[in-house]
Design a protein around this motif. Structure first.
Motif, PDB file in Angstrom:
ATOM      1  N   PHE A   1       0.868  -1.167   0.000  1.00 39.53           N
ATOM      2  CA  PHE A   1       0.000   0.000   0.000  1.00 39.53           C
ATOM      3  C   PHE A   1       0.908   1.220   0.000  1.00 39.53           C
ATOM      4  N   SER A   2       0.453   2.271  -0.654  1.00 37.17           N
ATOM      5  CA  SER A   2       1.297   3.454  -0.767  1.00 37.17           C
ATOM      6  C   SER A   2       0.445   4.689  -0.995  1.00 37.17           C
ATOM      7  N   ASN A   3       1.120   5.820  -0.903  1.00 33.66           N
ATOM      8  CA  ASN A   3       0.472   7.090  -1.170  1.00 33.66           C
ATOM      9  C   ASN A   3       1.160   7.702  -2.379  1.00 33.66           C
ATOM     10  N   ALA A   4       0.390   7.990  -3.421  1.00 35.51           N
ATOM     11  CA  ALA A   4       0.938   8.474  -4.684  1.00 35.51           C
ATOM     12  C   ALA A   4       1.189   9.981  -4.703  1.00 35.51           C
ATOM     13  N   ALA A   5       0.759  10.704  -3.694  1.00 36.92           N
ATOM     14  CA  ALA A   5       0.999  12.152  -3.665  1.00 36.92           C
ATOM     15  C   ALA A   5       2.500  12.379  -3.542  1.00 36.92           C
ATOM     16  N   GLU A   6       3.036  13.222  -4.411  1.00 36.75           N
ATOM     17  CA  GLU A   6       4.491  13.392  -4.439  1.00 36.75           C
ATOM     18  C   GLU A   6       5.041  14.022  -3.158  1.00 36.75           C
ATOM     19  N   TYR A   7       4.218  14.658  -2.376  1.00 37.29           N
ATOM     20  CA  TYR A   7       4.677  15.280  -1.135  1.00 37.29           C
ATOM     21  C   TYR A   7       4.387  14.434   0.106  1.00 37.29           C
ATOM     22  N   ALA A   8       3.835  13.226  -0.078  1.00 31.93           N
ATOM     23  CA  ALA A   8       3.434  12.388   1.061  1.00 31.93           C
ATOM     24  C   ALA A   8       4.600  12.094   2.003  1.00 31.93           C
ATOM     25  N   MET A   9       5.777  11.774   1.460  1.00 33.84           N
ATOM     26  CA  MET A   9       6.898  11.432   2.344  1.00 33.84           C
ATOM     27  C   MET A   9       7.360  12.635   3.161  1.00 33.84           C
ATOM     28  N   TYR A  10       7.192  13.849   2.622  1.00 33.37           N
ATOM     29  CA  TYR A  10       7.590  15.038   3.370  1.00 33.37           C
ATOM     30  C   TYR A  10       6.647  15.296   4.538  1.00 33.37           C
ATOM     31  N   VAL A  11       5.371  15.021   4.331  1.00 33.89           N
ATOM     32  CA  VAL A  11       4.402  15.183   5.414  1.00 33.89           C
ATOM     33  C   VAL A  11       4.629  14.083   6.448  1.00 33.89           C
ATOM     34  N   ASN A  12       4.859  12.855   5.991  1.00 27.48           N
ATOM     35  CA  ASN A  12       5.082  11.742   6.910  1.00 27.48           C
ATOM     36  C   ASN A  12       6.361  11.926   7.731  1.00 27.48           C
ATOM     37  N   ASN A  13       7.455  12.302   7.072  1.00 30.11           N
ATOM     38  CA  ASN A  13       8.767  12.360   7.736  1.00 30.11           C
ATOM     39  C   ASN A  13       9.135  13.726   8.292  1.00 30.11           C
ATOM     40  N   GLY A  14       8.339  14.746   7.996  1.00 33.01           N
ATOM     41  CA  GLY A  14       8.686  16.101   8.407  1.00 33.01           C
ATOM     42  C   GLY A  14       9.649  16.719   7.405  1.00 33.01           C
ATOM     43  N   HIS A  15       9.765  18.054   7.433  1.00 36.34           N
ATOM     44  CA  HIS A  15      10.665  18.721   6.497  1.00 36.34           C
ATOM     45  C   HIS A  15      10.965  20.138   6.953  1.00 36.34           C
ATOM     46  N   ARG A  16      12.050  20.679   6.387  1.00 38.26           N
ATOM     47  CA  ARG A  16      12.426  22.063   6.658  1.00 38.26           C
ATOM     48  C   ARG A  16      11.570  22.992   5.810  1.00 38.26           C
ATOM     49  N   ILE A  17      11.412  24.207   6.279  1.00 39.16           N
ATOM     50  CA  ILE A  17      10.788  25.260   5.487  1.00 39.16           C
ATOM     51  C   ILE A  17      11.918  26.210   5.110  1.00 39.16           C
TER      52      ILE A  17
ATOM     53  N   ARG B   1      13.181  29.502   2.749  1.00 33.38           N
ATOM     54  CA  ARG B   1      12.838  30.679   1.947  1.00 33.38           C
ATOM     55  C   ARG B   1      14.142  31.362   1.541  1.00 33.38           C
ATOM     56  N   LYS B   2      14.327  31.516   0.241  1.00 31.63           N
ATOM     57  CA  LYS B   2      15.515  32.185  -0.312  1.00 31.63           C
ATOM     58  C   LYS B   2      16.800  31.557   0.222  1.00 31.63           C
ATOM     59  N   GLY B   3      16.798  30.207   0.314  1.00 33.03           N
ATOM     60  CA  GLY B   3      17.988  29.481   0.740  1.00 33.03           C
ATOM     61  C   GLY B   3      18.232  29.456   2.237  1.00 33.03           C
ATOM     62  N   VAL B   4      17.329  30.031   3.014  1.00 35.85           N
ATOM     63  CA  VAL B   4      17.498  30.086   4.471  1.00 35.85           C
ATOM     64  C   VAL B   4      16.390  29.273   5.131  1.00 35.85           C
ATOM     65  N   THR B   5      16.773  28.396   6.056  1.00 32.30           N
ATOM     66  CA  THR B   5      15.799  27.612   6.796  1.00 32.30           C
ATOM     67  C   THR B   5      15.100  28.519   7.795  1.00 32.30           C
ATOM     68  N   ILE B   6      13.778  28.631   7.663  1.00 28.81           N
ATOM     69  CA  ILE B   6      13.026  29.513   8.566  1.00 28.81           C
ATOM     70  C   ILE B   6      12.120  28.732   9.518  1.00 28.81           C
ATOM     71  N   GLY B   7      12.084  27.418   9.356  1.00 28.08           N
ATOM     72  CA  GLY B   7      11.237  26.625  10.239  1.00 28.08           C
ATOM     73  C   GLY B   7      11.304  25.147   9.899  1.00 28.08           C
ATOM     74  N   TYR B   8      10.495  24.391  10.607  1.00 29.84           N
ATOM     75  CA  TYR B   8      10.463  22.946  10.425  1.00 29.84           C
ATOM     76  C   TYR B   8       9.031  22.471  10.646  1.00 29.84           C
ATOM     77  N   VAL B   9       8.566  21.589   9.771  1.00 34.04           N
ATOM     78  CA  VAL B   9       7.249  20.980   9.928  1.00 34.04           C
ATOM     79  C   VAL B   9       7.461  19.611  10.561  1.00 34.04           C
ATOM     80  N   ASN B  10       6.825  19.386  11.690  1.00 28.78           N
ATOM     81  CA  ASN B  10       6.998  18.123  12.409  1.00 28.78           C
ATOM     82  C   ASN B  10       6.436  16.941  11.623  1.00 28.78           C
ATOM     83  N   PRO B  11       7.060  15.771  11.768  1.00 24.92           N
ATOM     84  CA  PRO B  11       6.571  14.582  11.056  1.00 24.92           C
ATOM     85  C   PRO B  11       5.235  14.107  11.617  1.00 24.92           C
ATOM     86  N   GLN B  12       4.442  13.478  10.745  1.00 26.91           N
ATOM     87  CA  GLN B  12       3.146  12.939  11.141  1.00 26.91           C
ATOM     88  C   GLN B  12       3.217  11.436  11.413  1.00 26.91           C
TER      89      GLN B  12
END
Length: 157
Positions: free
Chosen positions: A97-113, A115-126
């Motif tokens: 079973f899988s999720n075909a949305a190309e951003y699914a792994m970023y939502v699952n694993n979390g990711h940096r935010i 802007r203009k090459g500078v990390t301004i935040g982090y989205v926690n993993p789900q």
């Protein structure tokens, strides 16, 4: 992507034959049920986008603009879940079973935010995929146990 798999065919097949059951049919049913259960848990834990009903912004000339819009609720990530076909070899049975949305792994694993090459935040993993897998691992043993008990009862053992 994730899989539900059954290993150890020889030992389990022997037990099922002794009980008068067909191991392959049972294994296919258990793998399918386990995969469906895992995906259901993953879907339940998949976040749904909530969008505001008011849009506000400042124009280039400094004027503040605000207006109401129809409130939208996301759901692309949830709609993108699907299961694959049952795959059988001599040594295992699996179903993905899988999720075909190309951003699914970023939502699952979390990711940096960034802007203009500078990390301004982090989205926690789900961890919605891992939650589904945990339930699947627990459910598979129980489902096989239920099947063994059903065969024992059927044959008066």
């Amino acid at each position: 992507m994730s899989k539900s798999e059954v290993y150890g065919f020889q030992e389990m097949s022997k037990t099922f034959k002794e009980l008068g059951g067909d191991f392959n049919t049972t294994a296919e049913r258990v793998v399918t049920l386990t995969t469906n259960k895992a995906m259901a848990v993953a879907k339940d834990n998949t976040p749904r986008g909530q969008y505001p009903d008011t849009v506000e912004f400042t124009t280039k000339d400094g004027k503040r603009v605000s207006f109401k819009v129809t409130q939208k609720v996301g759901g692309n990530l949830i709609r993108s879940w699907h299961t694959g076909n049952l795959k059988k070899t001599k040594r295992k049975i699996s179903k993905e079973f899988s999720n075909a949305a190309e951003y699914a792994m970023y939502v699952n694993n979390g990711h940096r935010i960034v802007r203009k090459g500078v990390t301004i935040g982090y989205v926690n993993p789900q961890y919605f995929l891992e939650k589904g897998l945990t339930v699947a691992e627990q459910a598979m043993d129980k489902l096989f146990q239920v099947e063994v008990e059903r065969l024992k009862k059927k044959h008066g053992l």
